[in-house]
Design a protein around this motif. Structure first.
Motif, short mmCIF file in Angstrom:
data_model
loop_
_atom_site.label_atom_id
_atom_site.label_comp_id
_atom_site.label_asym_id
_atom_site.label_seq_id
_atom_site.Cartn_x
_atom_site.Cartn_y
_atom_site.Cartn_z
N LYS A 100 0.81 -1.22 0.00
CA LYS A 100 0.00 0.00 0.00
C LYS A 100 0.84 1.28 0.00
O LYS A 100 0.55 2.20 -0.77
CB LYS A 100 -0.97 -0.01 1.18
N PRO A 101 1.91 1.39 0.80
CA PRO A 101 2.70 2.63 0.77
C PRO A 101 3.29 2.93 -0.61
O PRO A 101 3.35 4.08 -1.03
CB PRO A 101 3.80 2.39 1.81
N PHE A 102 3.72 1.88 -1.33
CA PHE A 102 4.27 2.07 -2.67
C PHE A 102 3.22 2.66 -3.60
O PHE A 102 3.46 3.65 -4.29
CB PHE A 102 4.75 0.73 -3.23
N VAL A 139 6.11 -14.05 -7.71
CA VAL A 139 5.91 -12.78 -8.40
C VAL A 139 4.96 -13.03 -9.57
O VAL A 139 5.20 -13.90 -10.41
CB VAL A 139 7.24 -12.21 -8.90
N PRO A 140 3.86 -12.33 -9.62
CA PRO A 140 2.82 -12.65 -10.60
C PRO A 140 3.17 -12.23 -12.01
O PRO A 140 3.95 -11.32 -12.22
CB PRO A 140 1.62 -11.83 -10.10
N GLY A 166 9.32 1.29 -0.16
CA GLY A 166 9.62 -0.13 -0.33
C GLY A 166 9.64 -0.60 -1.77
O GLY A 166 9.86 -1.79 -2.03
N GLY A 167 9.44 0.30 -2.72
CA GLY A 167 9.47 -0.09 -4.13
C GLY A 167 10.89 -0.20 -4.65
O GLY A 167 11.87 0.07 -3.94
N ARG A 168 10.98 -0.61 -5.92
CA ARG A 168 12.31 -0.66 -6.56
C ARG A 168 12.18 -0.12 -7.98
O ARG A 168 11.12 -0.20 -8.60
CB ARG A 168 12.89 -2.05 -6.55
N LEU A 169 13.29 0.42 -8.46
CA LEU A 169 13.36 0.93 -9.82
C LEU A 169 13.65 -0.24 -10.75
O LEU A 169 14.65 -0.94 -10.59
CB LEU A 169 14.47 1.98 -9.93
N VAL A 179 9.19 5.64 -16.80
CA VAL A 179 10.08 4.95 -15.86
C VAL A 179 9.27 3.82 -15.25
O VAL A 179 8.11 4.01 -14.87
CB VAL A 179 10.57 5.91 -14.76
N VAL A 180 9.87 2.62 -15.17
CA VAL A 180 9.16 1.46 -14.63
C VAL A 180 9.60 1.22 -13.19
O VAL A 180 10.79 1.14 -12.89
CB VAL A 180 9.45 0.19 -15.47
N LEU A 181 8.60 1.10 -12.30
CA LEU A 181 8.82 0.81 -10.89
C LEU A 181 8.06 -0.45 -10.51
O LEU A 181 7.14 -0.85 -11.22
CB LEU A 181 8.31 1.97 -10.03
N ALA A 182 8.45 -1.06 -9.40
CA ALA A 182 7.73 -2.24 -8.90
C ALA A 182 7.54 -2.11 -7.40
O ALA A 182 8.42 -1.59 -6.69
CB ALA A 182 8.48 -3.52 -9.23
N ASP A 183 6.39 -2.61 -6.92
CA ASP A 183 6.17 -2.63 -5.47
C ASP A 183 6.92 -3.81 -4.86
O ASP A 183 7.54 -4.60 -5.59
CB ASP A 183 4.66 -2.62 -5.17
N PRO A 184 6.92 -3.98 -3.53
CA PRO A 184 7.69 -5.06 -2.91
C PRO A 184 7.30 -6.47 -3.35
O PRO A 184 8.06 -7.41 -3.15
CB PRO A 184 7.43 -4.85 -1.41
N GLN A 185 6.10 -6.63 -3.94
CA GLN A 185 5.68 -7.94 -4.40
C GLN A 185 5.86 -8.13 -5.90
O GLN A 185 5.44 -9.13 -6.47
CB GLN A 185 4.22 -8.17 -4.00
N GLY A 186 6.49 -7.14 -6.57
CA GLY A 186 6.80 -7.27 -7.99
C GLY A 186 5.76 -6.69 -8.93
O GLY A 186 5.94 -6.75 -10.15
#
Length: 198
Positions: A100-102, A139-140, A166-169, A179-186
């Motif tokens: 949720k924070p992402f 990871v779905p 908690g996301g990643r670039l 720009v593509v980002l992902a949350d902690p679950q991908g």
């Protein structure tokens, strides 16, 4: 009724007629002391009524809705229910608190004031994103992703907020277009701009 709101769309046939209806709605709202949310287009007027202080429908909303209906009827206009829809996005997750924070950061949204499993644009412009519980899984293969178009100067602050949440670039290869980002679950999202496109 659309969950927390009352909504109607009036086909007005032309912009001048839409302005006339909007003016009459404004008079009703002033008398009641409770403004609606209006979307005036070339041939339609969309009206949303909500008490944002309680994030739902109250007696003053019902009074305002009745006044709006009477104003439209006086102009020979009727509500067209075929044009009413609310788009919400649902994301399956085994742990909504982790992601949720992402999503709040990427979208520039806030927590829903009443529902822990939802983030939304509290001004009512963007679609709500809610988190539906699912069993844990790898990871779905994502069935959807969000393209969030923002002014170029907002991209970097949104990236930083998403990473801090908690996301990643994933990729900046196509920046500044996206720009593509992902949350902690991908689950991925793209922050996009109008720059760098052919």
């Amino acid at each position: 009724m659309m969950f927390q709101t009352l909504e109607a769309r009036f086909v007005v046939g032309g912009f001048a007629r839409g302005l006339e209806l909007a003016g009459r709605i404004g008079q009703v709202a002033e008398e009641i002391g409770h403004p609606p949310e209006l979307d005036l287009r070339s041939t339609t007027v969309h009206v949303r009524v909500i008490s944002r202080d309680v994030f739902g429908v109250t007696r003053r909303d019902l009074e305002l809705a009745r006044g709006i209906s009477a104003a439209a009827e006086a102009l020979g206009l009727r509500a067209d229910p075929t044009g009413i829809e609310v788009v919400e996005l649902a994301l399956d997750t085994p742990d909504h608190a982790e992601v949720k924070p992402f999503w709040r950061a990427v979208l520039g949204y806030q927590d829903h004031p009443l529902h822990d499993r939802e983030v939304r644009d509290l001004a009512g412009t963007g679609p709500a994103l809610w988190f539906q519980h699912t069993d844990p899984h790898d990871v779905p293969r994502q069935r959807f992703h969000l393209d969030v178009r923002v002014p170029p100067e907002l991209v970097r602050p949104r990236i930083e907020a998403a990473l801090a949440a908690g996301g990643r670039l994933v990729s900046e290869e196509h920046a500044p277009a996206f720009v593509v980002l992902a949350d902690p679950q991908g689950n991925q999202a793209c922050l996009t701009t109008g720059l760098g496109r052919d």
